[in-house]
Design a protein around this motif. Sequence first.
Motif, PDB file in Angstrom:
ATOM      1  N   ILE A  34      52.402  17.591  37.938  1.00 31.20           N
ATOM      2  CA  ILE A  34      51.626  18.792  37.648  1.00 31.20           C
ATOM      3  C   ILE A  34      51.878  19.266  36.224  1.00 31.20           C
ATOM      4  CG2 ILE A  34      51.371  21.233  38.240  1.00 31.20           C
ATOM      5  CD1 ILE A  34      51.783  20.414  41.163  1.00 31.20           C
ATOM      6  N   ILE A  35      53.132  19.215  35.769  1.00 33.45           N
ATOM      7  CA  ILE A  35      53.460  19.633  34.408  1.00 33.45           C
ATOM      8  C   ILE A  35      52.787  18.718  33.388  1.00 33.45           C
ATOM      9  CG2 ILE A  35      55.346  19.771  32.732  1.00 33.45           C
ATOM     10  CD1 ILE A  35      57.110  20.822  35.025  1.00 33.45           C
ATOM     11  N   SER A  38      49.017  19.380  33.334  1.00 32.14           N
ATOM     12  CA  SER A  38      48.750  20.663  32.677  1.00 32.14           C
ATOM     13  C   SER A  38      48.882  20.530  31.164  1.00 32.14           C
ATOM     14  CB  SER A  38      49.707  21.749  33.155  1.00 32.14           C
ATOM     15  OG  SER A  38      49.843  21.738  34.518  1.00 32.14           O
ATOM     16  N   LEU A  41      45.883  18.722  29.788  1.00 29.92           N
ATOM     17  CA  LEU A  41      44.723  19.605  29.819  1.00 29.92           C
ATOM     18  C   LEU A  41      44.782  20.628  28.693  1.00 29.92           C
ATOM     19  CD1 LEU A  41      42.177  20.300  31.508  1.00 29.92           C
ATOM     20  CD2 LEU A  41      43.593  21.979  32.670  1.00 29.92           C
ATOM     21  N   ILE A  42      45.938  21.227  28.476  1.00 30.21           N
ATOM     22  CA  ILE A  42      46.082  22.235  27.423  1.00 30.21           C
ATOM     23  C   ILE A  42      45.901  21.602  26.045  1.00 30.21           C
ATOM     24  CG2 ILE A  42      47.758  23.765  26.305  1.00 30.21           C
ATOM     25  CD1 ILE A  42      48.828  24.359  29.160  1.00 30.21           C
TER      26      ILE A  42
END
Length: 54
Positions: A34-35, A38, A41-42
């Motif tokens: 998940i990290i 994320s 994506l960022i």
Amino acid sequence: MPKYILLGLGVPLIIFFSMHLWSKLSEQSKTRIIIVLSGILIIGFILVLTLLLT
């Protein structure tokens, strides 16, 4: 036309297998995935904004 059939069959299969494997992962692995997603994506969002504003 065949590419749409392959896409229509491939996407549900990929989703099914990822859900099946997700349930077997440990909590630490889930958190790391998940990290990483994320972060990607960022960084992608910032890159797109940078390219659009320059």
